[in-house]
Write a protein that holds these residues in place. Sequence first.
Motif, PDB file in Angstrom:
ATOM      1  N   GLY A   1      28.856 -36.628 -44.324  1.00 39.15           N
ATOM      2  CA  GLY A   1      28.523 -36.820 -42.912  1.00 39.15           C
ATOM      3  C   GLY A   1      27.104 -37.310 -42.723  1.00 39.15           C
ATOM      4  O   GLY A   1      26.847 -38.220 -41.933  1.00 39.15           O
ATOM      5  N   ALA A   2      26.171 -36.718 -43.462  1.00 38.70           N
ATOM      6  CA  ALA A   2      24.773 -37.146 -43.363  1.00 38.70           C
ATOM      7  C   ALA A   2      24.606 -38.575 -43.870  1.00 38.70           C
ATOM      8  O   ALA A   2      23.847 -39.364 -43.283  1.00 38.70           O
ATOM      9  N   ALA A   3      25.307 -38.929 -44.939  1.00 40.38           N
ATOM     10  CA  ALA A   3      25.202 -40.281 -45.482  1.00 40.38           C
ATOM     11  C   ALA A   3      25.750 -41.312 -44.505  1.00 40.38           C
ATOM     12  O   ALA A   3      25.164 -42.385 -44.323  1.00 40.38           O
ATOM     13  N   VAL A   4      26.862 -41.000 -43.840  1.00 45.32           N
ATOM     14  CA  VAL A   4      27.448 -41.941 -42.879  1.00 45.32           C
ATOM     15  C   VAL A   4      26.534 -42.126 -41.678  1.00 45.32           C
ATOM     16  O   VAL A   4      26.323 -43.250 -41.209  1.00 45.32           O
ATOM     17  N   VAL A   5      25.972 -41.041 -41.182  1.00 44.71           N
ATOM     18  CA  VAL A   5      25.054 -41.142 -40.040  1.00 44.71           C
ATOM     19  C   VAL A   5      23.841 -41.981 -40.405  1.00 44.71           C
ATOM     20  O   VAL A   5      23.425 -42.871 -39.641  1.00 44.71           O
ATOM     21  N   ASN A   6      23.261 -41.733 -41.585  1.00 45.48           N
ATOM     22  CA  ASN A   6      22.092 -42.508 -41.995  1.00 45.48           C
ATOM     23  C   ASN A   6      22.452 -43.960 -42.293  1.00 45.48           C
ATOM     24  O   ASN A   6      21.652 -44.861 -42.026  1.00 45.48           O
ATOM     25  N   PHE A   7      23.630 -44.208 -42.831  1.00 44.68           N
ATOM     26  CA  PHE A   7      24.052 -45.588 -43.081  1.00 44.68           C
ATOM     27  C   PHE A   7      24.222 -46.349 -41.772  1.00 44.68           C
ATOM     28  O   PHE A   7      23.868 -47.516 -41.671  1.00 44.68           O
ATOM     29  N   ASN A   8      24.771 -45.691 -40.766  1.00 43.88           N
ATOM     30  CA  ASN A   8      24.962 -46.351 -39.471  1.00 43.88           C
ATOM     31  C   ASN A   8      23.647 -46.607 -38.748  1.00 43.88           C
ATOM     32  O   ASN A   8      23.593 -47.459 -37.859  1.00 43.88           O
ATOM     33  N   ASN A   9      22.586 -45.899 -39.122  1.00 47.18           N
ATOM     34  CA  ASN A   9      21.277 -46.109 -38.501  1.00 47.18           C
ATOM     35  C   ASN A   9      20.483 -47.234 -39.155  1.00 47.18           C
ATOM     36  O   ASN A   9      19.422 -47.600 -38.672  1.00 47.18           O
ATOM     37  N   LEU A  10      20.992 -47.799 -40.250  1.00 47.51           N
ATOM     38  CA  LEU A  10      20.299 -48.903 -40.910  1.00 47.51           C
ATOM     39  C   LEU A  10      20.392 -50.159 -40.048  1.00 47.51           C
ATOM     40  O   LEU A  10      21.417 -50.433 -39.420  1.00 47.51           O
ATOM     41  N   ASN A  11      19.320 -50.920 -40.052  1.00 47.32           N
ATOM     42  CA  ASN A  11      19.300 -52.207 -39.346  1.00 47.32           C
ATOM     43  C   ASN A  11      19.539 -53.325 -40.335  1.00 47.32           C
ATOM     44  O   ASN A  11      18.761 -53.500 -41.272  1.00 47.32           O
ATOM     45  N   PHE A  12      20.616 -54.061 -40.144  1.00 44.67           N
ATOM     46  CA  PHE A  12      20.929 -55.176 -41.024  1.00 44.67           C
ATOM     47  C   PHE A  12      20.581 -56.469 -40.310  1.00 44.67           C
ATOM     48  O   PHE A  12      20.775 -56.602 -39.108  1.00 44.67           O
TER      49      PHE A  12
END
Length: 69
Positions: free
Chosen positions: A55-66
């Motif tokens: 869950g923490a990894a998905v939240v942090n991945f979704n916060n990345l700016n591509f």
Amino acid sequence: MIVKLAAQIIFYGLTLLFALFSFAMIFTILKYGKSLILGLAVSAVFLLIMFSLFGAAVVNFNNLNFPSF
């Protein structure tokens, strides 16, 4: 868009590999362990930790700016 899609494929692919390895470990603990109660307890704690980290990894991945090309 292409960079984000490639990163998502790699991220979820690695997550799937880790999940398969984890479930194989849990199966091994439950099948070949000496104590079923201890195996269930260790498996429950491991699954709790695994789902919280996912869950923490998905939240942090979704916060990345591509970048968008």
